[in-house]
Design a protein around this motif. Structure first.
Motif, PDB file in Angstrom:
ATOM      1  N   MET A  30       7.683  -4.624  -0.583  1.00 36.55           N
ATOM      2  CA  MET A  30       6.297  -4.695  -1.037  1.00 36.55           C
ATOM      3  C   MET A  30       5.304  -4.753   0.128  1.00 36.55           C
ATOM      4  O   MET A  30       4.118  -4.501  -0.067  1.00 36.55           O
ATOM      5  N   ASP A  31       5.804  -5.093   1.315  1.00 36.94           N
ATOM      6  CA  ASP A  31       4.938  -5.121   2.497  1.00 36.94           C
ATOM      7  C   ASP A  31       4.161  -3.828   2.674  1.00 36.94           C
ATOM      8  O   ASP A  31       3.006  -3.840   3.082  1.00 36.94           O
ATOM      9  N   GLY A  32       4.809  -2.731   2.359  1.00 36.58           N
ATOM     10  CA  GLY A  32       4.144  -1.445   2.530  1.00 36.58           C
ATOM     11  C   GLY A  32       3.286  -1.033   1.342  1.00 36.58           C
ATOM     12  O   GLY A  32       2.650   0.016   1.368  1.00 36.58           O
ATOM     13  N   VAL A  33       3.270  -1.867   0.315  1.00 34.48           N
ATOM     14  CA  VAL A  33       2.586  -1.500  -0.930  1.00 34.48           C
ATOM     15  C   VAL A  33       1.320  -2.330  -1.158  1.00 34.48           C
ATOM     16  O   VAL A  33       0.277  -1.812  -1.552  1.00 34.48           O
ATOM     17  N   TRP A  34       1.420  -3.641  -0.875  1.00 33.84           N
ATOM     18  CA  TRP A  34       0.236  -4.496  -1.046  1.00 33.84           C
ATOM     19  C   TRP A  34      -0.885  -4.072  -0.098  1.00 33.84           C
ATOM     20  O   TRP A  34      -0.623  -3.709   1.034  1.00 33.84           O
ATOM     21  N   VAL A  35      -2.089  -4.169  -0.554  1.00 31.68           N
ATOM     22  CA  VAL A  35      -3.207  -3.968   0.358  1.00 31.68           C
ATOM     23  C   VAL A  35      -3.362  -5.243   1.199  1.00 31.68           C
ATOM     24  O   VAL A  35      -2.852  -6.301   0.837  1.00 31.68           O
ATOM     25  N   THR A  36      -4.038  -5.124   2.330  1.00 33.57           N
ATOM     26  CA  THR A  36      -4.284  -6.283   3.181  1.00 33.57           C
ATOM     27  C   THR A  36      -5.784  -6.411   3.393  1.00 33.57           C
ATOM     28  O   THR A  36      -6.545  -5.507   3.035  1.00 33.57           O
ATOM     29  N   GLU A  37      -6.178  -7.527   4.015  1.00 36.43           N
ATOM     30  CA  GLU A  37      -7.609  -7.688   4.317  1.00 36.43           C
ATOM     31  C   GLU A  37      -8.082  -6.595   5.260  1.00 36.43           C
ATOM     32  O   GLU A  37      -9.180  -6.066   5.121  1.00 36.43           O
ATOM     33  N   GLU A  38      -7.219  -6.270   6.235  1.00 37.35           N
ATOM     34  CA  GLU A  38      -7.597  -5.226   7.199  1.00 37.35           C
ATOM     35  C   GLU A  38      -7.615  -3.857   6.538  1.00 37.35           C
ATOM     36  O   GLU A  38      -8.347  -2.971   6.938  1.00 37.35           O
ATOM     37  N   GLN A  39      -6.748  -3.715   5.558  1.00 35.04           N
ATOM     38  CA  GLN A  39      -6.655  -2.412   4.904  1.00 35.04           C
ATOM     39  C   GLN A  39      -6.765  -2.568   3.390  1.00 35.04           C
ATOM     40  O   GLN A  39      -5.780  -2.495   2.658  1.00 35.04           O
TER      41      GLN A  39
END
Ligand SMILES: [Zn+2]
Length: 285
Positions: free
Chosen positions: A185-194
């Motif tokens: 899921m690391d590659g799926v969740w959005v992040t604050e930076e992205q």
């Protein structure tokens, strides 16, 4: 087996908040219901809680199949169990519902209720099925929840029939499931930076009208409450997929939900949603 009662475990903010977007999803649906249900003075609505908890579990389970397909994930074990694990993890951090219960445990009760409808007996064909038995699906959810925080969930051993010797191994099951799905899921969740772009259409939606008398009421209900609209909006705010998944709510002629890799569609059948609603009303009586 007695049907356990959900108690307010009143947990600390804990565990793997990587699955926090489930909270947003559950909260947005809960709010939609609460606003439209202004006629009732009561704060708690166990019928809605049961319906939403079970609907979300099924949706996240199908999402599991979709992610396995879209991300080309290796599956070391039964895919159905892997999909159940994702659904459990997604719902675990969905907070508490209107009666202080937890949606993930409500979903566990859904599988127990389904098992009991058949008088707690499996037929030979059930053992050949790609899914675990409903009672096992219940047990697996309870074990993962207990394993996530044994201190807070002691009551699952005392009141939910989780055997003490099995409970000992549940933390390991939880960490294994969480670590595996987190790495994906690391590659799926959005992040604050992205953050997700405003026009993110990783998930699209089609809500069809009901075709039969039996499903008209539930189709009207989910359309009016914008259940799937809220869910899809939240998914697009929180996840970016390498390829689009379409979610379709419609009549199927059977109680079912499934992901079709040919069309990249998650189908949520009105027939099954109607059953959740009927069971919810039965439990609330
Ligand atoms: Zn499945």
């Amino acid at each position: 087996m007695e049907r356990p009662v959900i108690v307010n475990a009143c947990r600390l903010m804990r565990r793997l908040s990587r699955f926090l977007p489930a909270l947003v999803v559950a909260a947005s649906i809960g709010t939609a219901f609460a606003q439209s249900d202004a006629a009732t003075e009561e704060e708690s609505d166990p019928v809605t809680d049961y319906f939403v908890g079970n609907l979300l579990f099924v949706f996240y389970h199908e999402l599991g199949h979709g992610l396995i397909h879209k991300l080309d994930l290796p599956v070391l074990g039964r895919e159905e169990d892997a999909a159940d694990q994702l659904a459990t993890l997604m719902l675990m951090d969905a907070g508490t519902d209107s009666v202080g219960g937890e949606p993930v445990l409500t979903a566990a009760l859904g599988w127990l209720d389904s098992w009991k409808k058949r008088d707690g007996e499996a037929e030979e064909s059930d053992y050949w099925d790609e899914h675990s038995l409903d009672l096992q699906r219940y047990a697996n959810i309870v074990c993962l929840v207990y394993g996530s925080d044994p201190d807070s969930y002691k009551n699952l051993v005392a009141e939910w029939d989780l055997p003490a010797d099995r409970a000992e191994r549940c933390p390991n099951d939880f960490y294994s499931a969480a670590a595996s799905w987190n790495s994906v899921m690391d590659g799926v969740w959005v992040t604050e930076e992205q953050p997700a772009p405003a026009d993110n259409r990783s998930f699209t939606l089609e809500v069809e009208p009901a075709q039969s008398e039996e499903t008209r009421e539930i189709a009207h209900y989910v359309a009016e409450q914008q259940v799937f609209e809220g869910l899809i909006e939240s998914m697009n705010q929180n996840m970016i997929l390498p390829a689009q998944i379409k979610v379709v709510a419609r009549d199927c002629g059977e109680e079912n939900a499934y992901y079709d890799p040919e069309t990249s569609e998650i189908t949520m059948c009105y027939e099954w949603l109607a059953t959740f609603m009927a069971d919810a009303e039965k439990q609330a009586e």
